[in-house]
Design a protein around this motif. Structure first.
Motif, PDB file in Angstrom:
ATOM      1  N   ALA B  14      25.093  94.645  49.495  1.00  0.00           N
ATOM      2  CA  ALA B  14      24.413  95.916  49.239  1.00  0.00           C
ATOM      3  C   ALA B  14      24.492  96.867  50.424  1.00  0.00           C
ATOM      4  CB  ALA B  14      22.963  95.655  48.870  1.00  0.00           C
ATOM      5  N   PHE B  15      24.444  96.337  51.612  1.00  0.00           N
ATOM      6  CA  PHE B  15      24.350  97.217  52.778  1.00  0.00           C
ATOM      7  C   PHE B  15      25.694  97.469  53.466  1.00  0.00           C
ATOM      8  CE2 PHE B  15      20.170  95.080  52.455  1.00  0.00           C
ATOM      9  CZ  PHE B  15      19.526  96.167  51.884  1.00  0.00           C
ATOM     10  N   GLN B  16      26.754  96.956  52.860  1.00  0.00           N
ATOM     11  CA  GLN B  16      28.083  97.151  53.452  1.00  0.00           C
ATOM     12  C   GLN B  16      28.416  98.639  53.657  1.00  0.00           C
ATOM     13  OE1 GLN B  16      31.304  95.998  50.985  1.00  0.00           O
ATOM     14  NE2 GLN B  16      32.672  95.555  52.682  1.00  0.00           N
ATOM     15  N   PRO B  17      28.193  99.512  52.664  1.00  0.00           N
ATOM     16  CA  PRO B  17      28.540 100.926  52.883  1.00  0.00           C
ATOM     17  C   PRO B  17      27.806 101.528  54.076  1.00  0.00           C
ATOM     18  CG  PRO B  17      28.061 100.527  50.574  1.00  0.00           C
ATOM     19  CD  PRO B  17      27.662  99.290  51.313  1.00  0.00           C
ATOM     20  N   LEU B  18      26.594 101.059  54.337  1.00  0.00           N
ATOM     21  CA  LEU B  18      25.831 101.597  55.465  1.00  0.00           C
ATOM     22  C   LEU B  18      26.319 100.967  56.768  1.00  0.00           C
ATOM     23  CD1 LEU B  18      22.192 101.579  54.040  1.00  0.00           C
ATOM     24  CD2 LEU B  18      24.027 103.218  53.665  1.00  0.00           C
ATOM     25  N   GLU B  20      29.180  99.659  57.499  1.00  0.00           N
ATOM     26  CA  GLU B  20      30.544  99.973  57.907  1.00  0.00           C
ATOM     27  C   GLU B  20      30.780 101.467  58.104  1.00  0.00           C
ATOM     28  OE1 GLU B  20      33.158  98.050  55.168  1.00  0.00           O
ATOM     29  OE2 GLU B  20      32.656  96.058  55.950  1.00  0.00           O
ATOM     30  N   ALA B  21      29.729 102.257  58.125  1.00  0.00           N
ATOM     31  CA  ALA B  21      29.882 103.697  58.342  1.00  0.00           C
ATOM     32  C   ALA B  21      30.337 103.947  59.775  1.00  0.00           C
ATOM     33  CB  ALA B  21      28.558 104.401  58.070  1.00  0.00           C
TER      34      ALA B  21
END
Lengths: 695, 60
Positions: B14-18, B20-21
């Motif tokens: 769930a938190f990958q997009p955040l 890996e920003a």
């Protein structure tokens, strides 16, 4: 949040001050049990938490002016002020908190005649690891940060109304969904998306505002000016080359004239005249420069003539009045007055010497002009110097003018002679001589014309240079604007990226969370309920029971008992999942807590024995701290067995009834029987609270 | 357990997009989420200006 204790005074059924109720701590014995009969204040106790922390009470529980205990009001005299308050101590992270909410009323002639003295007041104090207590001015904010108000549905609830979670009223639906979203940070993500989108809109407007096409126009204009400037410079250089060529031709003609015998003598005379002309031109240039220097360095004196005259008039006027010269020192007059004796020997101290003393005092005022006299002398010198400078200026200027006039006259004479010679040569009988001289005149004319053109060309160059400079300045500003525009674009792109990432994360998290919560609630429900129903959590976080039929789940109308079980499973699932996410650090910033208390009023109310056992066993294990309020019948049997060994504290709410005949109701703990109802000594009902032991 | 299909937990992080920003984007996200957390107790916090300030401070 870990609840430590609660104490109340004159709050609802509780007359006077209760003992400080300590709660079982998280660990082996996290449960605290309150026994009480119906109407003894179990719900009041639940409301003591929500009233103190959030100013909220159960629906229909009490009106604000009914907080104060009736017996306390009865005992008060008319006009007395009676306070009711609740104080809760709790821990959160590394801080201890004490929150107290007080309501104050004035008793009228009867106990029913009560007037509130202002709004209820909440005070919050906290102590950090240093142990020092501090007052927190933002009470609502602070408590809101620890356990947001709309989450209290999950942590402080009335078991008899708990089915509302499954069958919420229309207006409650959104509250439940919001509380769930808030607990799991979904609300934070949604709000972040909303706020960053608003920021993105502002950035878009800024970007559009900064961007314009003027920079392109200015650069185009600059290119044109640069081309014009280059053309003018080339023309200037070309004219210079023309002049040089013409001067060389002029020199050649003159050399040729010198070699011709018939012209030799005349040419020599012309050469001499040209030397004279050059010398006079230099002299005229010099004297013109001298005049400029003289004017810039000395001419100011001429403009001070009027000021000098004024000065003389002022001084002369003072002399005529006898104010100058002063001639007497102020100190001398002061001494005479101090000694009370005039220079003539006459006393100045007697009453009849009044007039004489006034005369001497008059001298003191005149003596004050000594300073003026000193300055007048100094200025006099300066004024004389200025006047001398003025006369010298005029004299020198006259001399320069005379020289200039003489130079001009001489130049004029030389020009005239040169013209005569030229004419003589042009009209000469010798053909070649005439031709040469005409060429010479033509050449000079050409030089003069080219020099004039060069002058105007120079003017144009200067004008174009100024324009170019101005354009470059404007373009520089626009380039700065361009940089700003690029920055605005980068910010806009960043905002878009932030939104896209949060939206993506939220979608992933929500999908995972919904599945996890559904699984958790189903597992709990499966353990507790013996029905074949399956709980389901809708997209809006509403709770439904479905009955599996032919593989297709269908909505079912749940009974009150099933609804209560389902609601308790939902709360249990929410709390246990929140704890699990917290422990795994699988979370975003959100309500930050590792302890979740559960305060339940009559959670076993309408449940059968099996369900009571299951709820007591399963649900109470999910929270870190459990506080339950029960009647004797709700407690006895299954619940007692399930919770045995896990209760940290037992309390009894002893209800004093004003009725003459009351059926006895007791609870037995560790072989000791405790009365739950007693006869009130007055016509008012009230409750006392006491600790009766622990496991 | 009834014969309903048990829902499957998505395997996506769930938190990958955040997580890996890129640096500044991640900082903006962290700061914005912290702001939201601090004002979570309010029903409708006014954070538009604060969020705008965060973006401007991080992207210079």
């Amino acid at each position: 949040m870990r609840l430590l204790s609660l104490q109340a005074e004159n709050f609802r059924q509780f007359k006077g001050r209760t003992p400080e109720i300590q709660f079982g701590a998280p660990g082996d014995k996290p449960v605290t049990v309150f026994f009480g009969t119906n109407g003894s204040g179990k719900t009041a106790l639940l409301n003591a938490f929500t009233w103190t922390l959030y100013g909220k009470t159960s629906r229909g529980f009490l009106l604000p002016d009914q907080v104060v205990n009736n017996a306390a009001l009865r005992e008060a005299r008319p006009g007395d002020i009676v306070d009711a308050w609740v104080e809760i101590k709790f821990e959160h992270l590394d801080y201890r908190y004490v929150v107290r909410r007080t309501v104050r009323v004035r008793r009228g002639t009867t106990e029913a005649d009560v007037s509130p003295q202002g709004e209820p007041v909440t005070e919050l104090q906290y102590a950090g690891p240093d142990g020092q207590w501090r007052v927190e001015p933002s009470v609502v904010d602070s408590i809101g940060r620890i356990l947001p108000e709309d989450l209290h549905t999950y942590f402080f609830f009335d078991g008899e109304r708990i089915e509302r979670l499954v069958q919420p009223r229309e207006e409650e639906r959104a509250d439940i969904a919001n509380a769930t979203r808030k607990l799991f940070s979904l609300e934070i993500l949604e709000r972040a998306i909303r706020h960053v989108t608003a920021a993105k809109k502002t950035l878009e407007e800024e970007y559009e505002r900064i961007g314009d096409t003027q920079a392109v126009q200015l650069i185009e204009e600059k290119r044109k000016v640069e081309a014009d400037l280059e053309f003018a410079r080339e023309r200037f250089r070309e004219l210079g080359r023309n002049v040089d060529g013409a001067r060389r031709a002029e020199e050649e003609i003159q050399t040729r004239l010198r070699t011709l015998r018939a012209a030799k003598e005349i040419q020599e005379r012309r050469d001499a005249l040209l030397i004279d002309k050059s010398a006079r031109t230099t002299s005229l240039r010099q004297v013109t420069s001298d005049v400029s220097s003289l004017i810039s360095s000395r001419a100011y004196a001429v403009f001070l003539t009027a000021a000098c005259t004024t000065y003389r008039n002022v001084i002369e006027s003072m002399r005529q009045k006898g104010e100058l010269p002063a001639g007497i020192k102020k100190q001398f007059v002061e001494d005479l007055l101090a000694k009370n004796r005039c220079i003539c020997g006459r006393s100045l101290g007697h009453e009849d010497a009044h007039d004489a003393r006034q005369v001497v005092e008059g001298w003191r005022n005149r003596a004050g002009l000594v300073d003026v006299e000193e300055k007048a002398i100094r200025m006099g010198g300066e004024v004389r110097q200025l006047e001398l400078q003025t006369s010298q200026f005029w004299e020198q200027l006259g001399h320069f003018q005379e020289r200039r006039r003489a130079d001009r006259q001489e130049l004029s004479r030389i020009e005239e002679n040169l013209e005569n010679i030229s004419q003589q040569l042009r009209q000469s009988g010798e053909e070649e001589l005439g031709k040469l001289e005409r060429r010479l005149v033509d050449t000079k004319t050409a030089i003069e014309r080219d020099l004039l053109d060069q002058g105007s060309c120079n003017g144009l160059i200067k004008q174009l240079q100024t324009k170019l400079q101005e354009l470059e300045g404007r373009i520089e500003k626009h380039q700065a604007t361009e940089a700003k525009q690029q920055l605005a674009l980068r910010r806009l792109t960043a905002a878009r990226d932030v939104i896209a990432r949060i939206v993506d994360s939220k979608a992933r998290f929500e999908a995972k969370f919904r599945v996890d919560l559904t699984k958790r609630v189903r597992a709990l429900f499966d353990q507790i309920s013996f029905t074949p129903y399956v709980p389901e959590i809708t997209d809006e976080y509403a709770l439904r029971l479905r009955e599996s039929a032919g593989g297709m789940p269908l909505p079912v109308a749940a009974s009150q008992g099933e609804s209560q079980i389902l609601s308790l499973c939902f709360i249990g699932g929410v709390i246990s999942l929140a704890r699990e996410y917290q422990a795994k650090k699988e979370r975003l910033p959100g309500p930050d807590s590792s302890h979740f208390p559960l305060v339940m009023d009559s959670p076993f109310g309408s449940l059968g024995p099996n369900y009571r056992r299951q709820v007591a066993d399963h649900i109470t294990r999910l929270a870190d701290q459990v506080i339950i309020m029960v009647t004797n019948t709700q407690w006895r049997g299954e619940v007692e067995q399930s919770l045995r060994g896990r209760v940290g504290r037992y309390y009894v709410l002893q209800y004093f009834s004003p009725k003459n005949e009351v059926s006895p109701e007791t609870v037995e703990l560790a072989g000791v029987t405790h009365d739950l109802i007693k006869r009130s000594p007055s016509e008012f009902e009230y409750t006392t609270l006491s600790e009766v032991g622990h496991d | 357990m009834p014969d309903d299909k048990e829902p499957e937990t998505p395997t996506l992080d769930a938190f990958q997009p955040l997580r890996e920003a890129p640096g500044p984007i991640r900082t903006i996200i962290e700061r914005v989420l912290t702001l939201e957390q601090e004002r979570l107790y309010q029903r409708a916090p006014r954070l538009n200006d604060d969020v705008l300030r965060v973006i401007k401070e991080e992207i210079r």
